[in-house]
Design a protein around this motif. Structure first.
Motif, short mmCIF file in Angstrom:
data_model
loop_
_atom_site.label_atom_id
_atom_site.label_comp_id
_atom_site.label_asym_id
_atom_site.label_seq_id
_atom_site.Cartn_x
_atom_site.Cartn_y
_atom_site.Cartn_z
N VAL A 193 -6.69 22.74 -41.78
CA VAL A 193 -5.94 21.78 -42.61
C VAL A 193 -6.33 20.34 -42.25
CG1 VAL A 193 -4.04 23.33 -43.16
CG2 VAL A 193 -3.83 21.82 -41.19
N MET A 194 -6.72 20.12 -40.98
CA MET A 194 -7.20 18.81 -40.58
C MET A 194 -8.46 18.45 -41.37
SD MET A 194 -8.60 17.60 -36.84
CE MET A 194 -10.27 18.20 -37.08
N GLU A 195 -9.39 19.38 -41.45
CA GLU A 195 -10.62 19.15 -42.22
C GLU A 195 -10.32 18.93 -43.69
OE1 GLU A 195 -13.77 18.58 -41.30
OE2 GLU A 195 -13.09 18.67 -39.24
N ALA A 196 -9.36 19.68 -44.23
CA ALA A 196 -8.98 19.50 -45.64
C ALA A 196 -8.42 18.10 -45.87
CB ALA A 196 -7.98 20.57 -46.06
N ALA A 197 -7.62 17.61 -44.93
CA ALA A 197 -7.05 16.26 -45.05
C ALA A 197 -8.15 15.21 -44.98
CB ALA A 197 -6.01 16.03 -43.95
N ILE A 198 -9.07 15.37 -44.06
CA ILE A 198 -10.19 14.43 -43.92
C ILE A 198 -11.03 14.43 -45.20
CG2 ILE A 198 -12.36 14.01 -42.67
CD1 ILE A 198 -10.87 15.16 -40.16
N ASP A 199 -11.29 15.61 -45.74
CA ASP A 199 -12.06 15.72 -46.98
C ASP A 199 -11.34 15.08 -48.16
OD1 ASP A 199 -14.07 16.99 -45.58
OD2 ASP A 199 -13.53 19.01 -46.28
N ALA A 200 -10.01 15.26 -48.22
CA ALA A 200 -9.23 14.68 -49.32
C ALA A 200 -9.34 13.16 -49.31
CB ALA A 200 -7.76 15.11 -49.21
N VAL A 201 -9.27 12.56 -48.13
CA VAL A 201 -9.40 11.11 -48.02
C VAL A 201 -10.81 10.68 -48.40
CG1 VAL A 201 -9.40 9.17 -46.40
CG2 VAL A 201 -7.55 10.85 -46.33
N ALA A 202 -11.81 11.38 -47.90
CA ALA A 202 -13.20 11.04 -48.22
C ALA A 202 -13.45 11.09 -49.72
CB ALA A 202 -14.16 11.98 -47.48
N GLN A 203 -12.88 12.11 -50.36
CA GLN A 203 -13.06 12.24 -51.81
C GLN A 203 -12.40 11.06 -52.54
OE1 GLN A 203 -11.52 15.87 -53.48
NE2 GLN A 203 -12.50 15.51 -55.44
N LYS A 204 -11.20 10.69 -52.14
CA LYS A 204 -10.52 9.56 -52.78
C LYS A 204 -11.29 8.27 -52.56
CE LYS A 204 -5.82 11.20 -53.05
NZ LYS A 204 -4.41 11.01 -52.68
N GLU A 205 -11.81 8.07 -51.36
CA GLU A 205 -12.55 6.84 -51.08
C GLU A 205 -13.86 6.80 -51.87
OE1 GLU A 205 -10.99 5.08 -46.96
OE2 GLU A 205 -12.56 6.60 -46.71
N THR A 206 -14.50 7.94 -52.06
CA THR A 206 -15.72 8.00 -52.85
C THR A 206 -15.43 7.67 -54.31
OG1 THR A 206 -16.69 9.65 -51.39
CG2 THR A 206 -17.63 9.50 -53.58
N VAL A 207 -14.36 8.24 -54.85
CA VAL A 207 -13.98 7.98 -56.24
C VAL A 207 -13.64 6.50 -56.40
CG1 VAL A 207 -12.20 8.41 -57.98
CG2 VAL A 207 -13.23 10.33 -56.75
N ASN A 208 -12.87 5.96 -55.46
CA ASN A 208 -12.48 4.54 -55.54
C ASN A 208 -13.70 3.63 -55.45
OD1 ASN A 208 -9.80 5.20 -55.80
ND2 ASN A 208 -9.31 4.88 -53.66
N ALA A 209 -14.67 3.99 -54.64
CA ALA A 209 -15.87 3.17 -54.48
C ALA A 209 -16.69 3.16 -55.79
CB ALA A 209 -16.73 3.69 -53.33
N LYS A 210 -16.70 4.29 -56.49
CA LYS A 210 -17.44 4.38 -57.75
C LYS A 210 -16.77 3.59 -58.87
CE LYS A 210 -19.63 8.81 -56.83
NZ LYS A 210 -19.72 10.22 -57.19
N VAL A 211 -15.45 3.48 -58.81
CA VAL A 211 -14.68 2.77 -59.83
C VAL A 211 -14.88 1.28 -59.73
CG1 VAL A 211 -12.34 2.28 -60.65
CG2 VAL A 211 -12.99 4.62 -60.07
N ARG A 212 -15.09 0.78 -58.53
CA ARG A 212 -15.22 -0.67 -58.32
C ARG A 212 -16.41 -1.24 -58.96
NH1 ARG A 212 -13.63 -0.59 -52.01
NH2 ARG A 212 -11.58 0.20 -52.35
#
Length: 77
Positions: free
Chosen positions: A58-77
């Motif tokens: 679940v730790m890895e899943a949480a880390i991946d969830a954040v990474a995915q959100k940051e990647t999406v946010n970076a693409k939107v900018r």
């Protein structure tokens, strides 16, 4: 004693050893996943370095969830 950093990819914020992430990144983890992280957390695992397999998953899943959100946010900018 070594510093314990937020586990979000690339984050250099120091957090207490029992914490997985800094506040900013922890808020990016979906609530249901936050609850799972805490449900599998065992007090003292950060001291004896023996977290359960379930916690690590679940730790890895949480880390991946954040990474995915940051990647999406970076693409939107």
């Amino acid at each position: 004693m070594a510093k314990h950093l937020c586990h979000a990819k690339g984050c250099q914020v120091e957090v207490p050893p029992k914490m997985l992430m800094c506040f900013r990144h922890w808020r990016m983890v979906p609530r249901d996943l936050q609850k799972l992280v805490w449900s599998y957390y065992r007090p003292g695992q950060e001291i004896d370095k023996r977290p359960s397999t379930e916690y690590l998953e679940v730790m890895e899943a949480a880390i991946d969830a954040v990474a995915q959100k940051e990647t999406v946010n970076a693409k939107v900018r």
